[in-house]
Design a protein around this motif. Structure first.
Motif, PDB file in Angstrom:
ATOM      1  N   SER A  95       0.837  -1.214   0.000  1.00  0.00           N
ATOM      2  CA  SER A  95       0.000   0.000   0.000  1.00  0.00           C
ATOM      3  C   SER A  95       0.867   1.258   0.000  1.00  0.00           C
ATOM      4  N   ALA A  96       2.044   1.218   0.611  1.00  0.00           N
ATOM      5  CA  ALA A  96       2.955   2.371   0.587  1.00  0.00           C
ATOM      6  C   ALA A  96       3.475   2.594  -0.830  1.00  0.00           C
ATOM      7  N   GLN A  97       3.742   1.536  -1.574  1.00  0.00           N
ATOM      8  CA  GLN A  97       4.209   1.679  -2.957  1.00  0.00           C
ATOM      9  C   GLN A  97       3.108   2.244  -3.842  1.00  0.00           C
ATOM     10  N   ARG A  98       1.875   1.832  -3.597  1.00  0.00           N
ATOM     11  CA  ARG A  98       0.752   2.356  -4.377  1.00  0.00           C
ATOM     12  C   ARG A  98       0.542   3.845  -4.109  1.00  0.00           C
ATOM     13  N   ARG A  99       0.840   4.270  -2.889  1.00  0.00           N
ATOM     14  CA  ARG A  99       0.680   5.697  -2.542  1.00  0.00           C
ATOM     15  C   ARG A  99       1.891   6.515  -2.962  1.00  0.00           C
ATOM     16  N   GLY A 100       2.895   5.870  -3.538  1.00  0.00           N
ATOM     17  CA  GLY A 100       4.073   6.588  -3.985  1.00  0.00           C
ATOM     18  C   GLY A 100       5.155   6.685  -2.941  1.00  0.00           C
ATOM     19  N   GLY A 101       5.073   5.853  -1.895  1.00  0.00           N
ATOM     20  CA  GLY A 101       6.108   5.818  -0.862  1.00  0.00           C
ATOM     21  C   GLY A 101       7.337   5.131  -1.406  1.00  0.00           C
TER      22      GLY A 101
END
Length: 102
Positions: A95-101
């Motif tokens: 979910s962090a990768q999807r949010r651009g983290g």
């Protein structure tokens, strides 16, 4: 957990108890060996009771680490998440990768 597992545990504990209560003030090596064997049998039977279950409730990691954030009122887990730290960490990273983290 099966009935046979419970019966094995009960039998081993009964045997260990019988041996322990019949010991004199200076038990022989044979008596202590018999007691040790009965207690090992009981320990193995007790371990078998929960062999199919884990604290995480996760089919993939039943004996994995439990998520320390599970049930935390300040950071509740999203719906559908379980207690497995490995799976929850994977979900958090995704979910962090999807949010651009990271």
């Amino acid at each position: 957990m099966s009935y046979a597992d419970v019966r094995e545990l009960q039998s081993a504990l009964t045997t260990a108890s019988d041996i322990a209560f019949s010991l004199g003030s200076e038990p022989s090596a044979l008596e202590t060996d018999q007691l040790t064997d009965a207690l090992r049998r009981a320990l193995a039977a007790a371990g078998a009771l929960g062999a199919g279950h884990g604290s995480t409730g996760c089919a993939e990691h039943p004996r994995g680490a439990t998520d320390p954030l599970y049930g935390d009122k300040d950071d509740p887990l999203p719906p559908g998440w379980g207690r497995c730290l490995l799976c929850n960490d994977r979900r958090r990273r995704a979910s962090a990768q999807r949010r651009g983290g990271r």
